[in-house]
Design a protein around this motif. Structure first.
Motif, PDB file in Angstrom:
ATOM      1  N   ASN A   7       0.821  -1.204   0.000  1.00  0.00           N
ATOM      2  CA  ASN A   7       0.000   0.000   0.000  1.00  0.00           C
ATOM      3  C   ASN A   7       0.850   1.247   0.000  1.00  0.00           C
ATOM      4  OD1 ASN A   7      -2.765   0.733   0.079  1.00  0.00           O
ATOM      5  ND2 ASN A   7      -3.045  -0.882   1.571  1.00  0.00           N
ATOM      6  N   ILE A   8       1.907   1.220   0.822  1.00  0.00           N
ATOM      7  CA  ILE A   8       2.774   2.391   0.907  1.00  0.00           C
ATOM      8  C   ILE A   8       3.483   2.605  -0.431  1.00  0.00           C
ATOM      9  CG2 ILE A   8       4.802   3.315   2.086  1.00  0.00           C
ATOM     10  CD1 ILE A   8       3.735   1.757   4.582  1.00  0.00           C
ATOM     11  N   ALA A  52       0.993   4.064  -2.840  1.00  0.00           N
ATOM     12  CA  ALA A  52       0.725   5.461  -2.494  1.00  0.00           C
ATOM     13  C   ALA A  52       1.855   6.355  -3.000  1.00  0.00           C
ATOM     14  CB  ALA A  52       0.563   5.601  -0.985  1.00  0.00           C
ATOM     15  N   ILE A  59       1.572   6.781  -6.725  1.00  0.00           N
ATOM     16  CA  ILE A  59       0.472   7.647  -7.158  1.00  0.00           C
ATOM     17  C   ILE A  59       0.862   9.115  -7.057  1.00  0.00           C
ATOM     18  CG2 ILE A  59      -1.838   8.428  -6.555  1.00  0.00           C
ATOM     19  CD1 ILE A  59      -2.473   5.572  -5.788  1.00  0.00           C
ATOM     20  N   VAL A  60       1.548   9.486  -5.956  1.00  0.00           N
ATOM     21  CA  VAL A  60       1.894  10.900  -5.826  1.00  0.00           C
ATOM     22  C   VAL A  60       3.164  11.235  -6.589  1.00  0.00           C
ATOM     23  CG1 VAL A  60       0.690  11.426  -3.686  1.00  0.00           C
ATOM     24  CG2 VAL A  60       2.934  10.382  -3.584  1.00  0.00           C
TER      25      VAL A  60
END
Lengths: 166, 89, 122
Positions: A79-80, A83, A86-87
């Motif tokens: 997940n990290i 994330a 994505i950014v």
């Protein structure tokens, strides 16, 4: 002729699960809730047992717990990563659609495996071929196709087969 | 400190909901809109839970659970409808 | 209330909300439907997990009795999120939504739609 016990309690594991989730839902262990929960845990399986199709049960509970913990760890770590992707800059992203060969054909195992693949971020199981030999997986950022397929087979599929022993 | 954390978290979820609304407007296709609605109901659950934490009450829990269940059924029904043109096979 | 409990809850709240926000940012930023699918269905599960654990800890401490019913929502979300993601991906494949230019293995989409194995020449 089935025994009396198996007719009265057609799905013992489901009964236990129903009782436990009723108690969690009400957030109490007072005698009243235990009686009501036990009543529900007794009647609901009786009413729905006609819809039940036999599935392979978990044979080794220790492995199942370890599998759940491992998936949980994978979810947090991946997940990290997702994330950050994505950014971060999008042009480094390499989306891909790959086909993963499947060794298992059982409904329940396939469902658990496909759900595990979907839950670990970065991969979504999209479609299963009619003969149940190929699972199409969409990957957000593909680095090494061989390594990913090997990871799915070694890390998840093999353990699932050991867990259900089939 | 807790009040500040709740305020910041609520602000972040608000921005997330606004971004979802923007994607709902942009589309461009029906599955995109379903995905956005799915995200929106999860985000509104986050909002309700934050409100529950703010009030320090567990009453909001039931609302969140209901949204979770109905949202899932709604998304599944919409997907089925798009796949088969029918909800019940 | 204990300072450390408050600190722990605050950190969980902000991380959880951060994940929710990142999921929605991904929904806006990513180029096509299949990549967009990754952002919210995942980031949101962990985000909601953090928020629910925070709520569980805080309400347990304020009421003095353990509050576990938030676990039900967490479990429910963790069971339904992959199902939703799978159904949406399936819908998109059958709806013939396009991939972004640089997607590898775009030709597999046809095979996946027909539900045949990739080696078949349909």
């Amino acid at each position: 002729m089935k025994s009396l016990a198996s007719r009265l309690l057609p799905m013992p594991m489901h009964s236990v699960l129903l009782l436990v989730s009723w108690l969690i839902l009400n957030n109490s262990v007072s005698p009243g809730h235990i009686v009501l929960g036990a009543f529900l845990a007794f009647t609901i399986p009786l009413l729905v047992s006609g819809l039940h199709t036999p599935q392979p049960g978990i044979r080794r509970y220790g492995l199942a717990v370890r599998y759940a913990l491992m998936v949980m760890y994978d979810i947090v770590v991946a997940n990290i990563e997702v994330a950050l992707k994505i950014v971060g800059p999008l042009k480094n992203l390499q989306p891909a659609l790959i086909a993963v060969p499947m060794d298992i054909t059982n409904d329940l195992l396939l469902t658990v495996l496909a759900s595990t693949i979907s839950l670990t971020p970065g991969t979504v199981s999209a479609e299963l071929s009619e003969d149940r030999k190929w699972l199409y997986v969409h990957v957000l950022n593909l680095e090494d196709e061989e390594a990913l397929i090997r990871q799915i087979k070694q890390r998840y599929e093999k353990k699932l087969r050991e867990m259900f022993e089939c | 400190m807790l009040t500040w954390a709740i305020t910041i978290a609520t602000g972040m979820v608000c921005i997330a909901l606004l971004l979802n609304l923007w994607r709902l407007y942009l589309g461009p296709d029906v599955p995109d809109r379903i995905l956005t609605l799915d995200t929106m109901y999860i985000n509104s659950m986050a909002m309700i839970i934050l409100f529950g934490i703010f009030l320090k009450s567990s009453l909001m829990f039931e609302a969140a659970l209901l949204i979770a269940m109905l949202g899932f059924v709604g998304t599944a029904a919409l997907c089925k409808y798009l796949l088969r043109g029918d909800i019940i096979e | 209330m204990n300072f450390y409990v408050e600190l722990f809850v605050s950190i969980l709240l902000v991380t959880g909300a951060g994940f929710v926000l990142i999921g929605s940012v991904g929904l806006i930023r990513l180029p096509d439907f299949y990549t967009r699918l990754h952002a919210p269905t995942k980031a949101t599960t962990l985000g909601m997990g953090c928020l629910l654990i925070a709520s569980m800890v805080l309400i347990s401490f304020t009421k003095g009795a353990p509050s576990v019913h938030e676990l039900l929502i967490t479990l429910f979300l963790f069971i339904t999120a992959p199902v939703t993601a799978h159904m949406l991906a399936k819908t998109a494949l059958h709806y013939e939504l396009g991939f972004t230019e640089k997607t590898k293995g775009k030709e597999l989409a046809e095979k996946a739609r027909e539900r045949v194995s990739p080696a078949d020449d349909a």
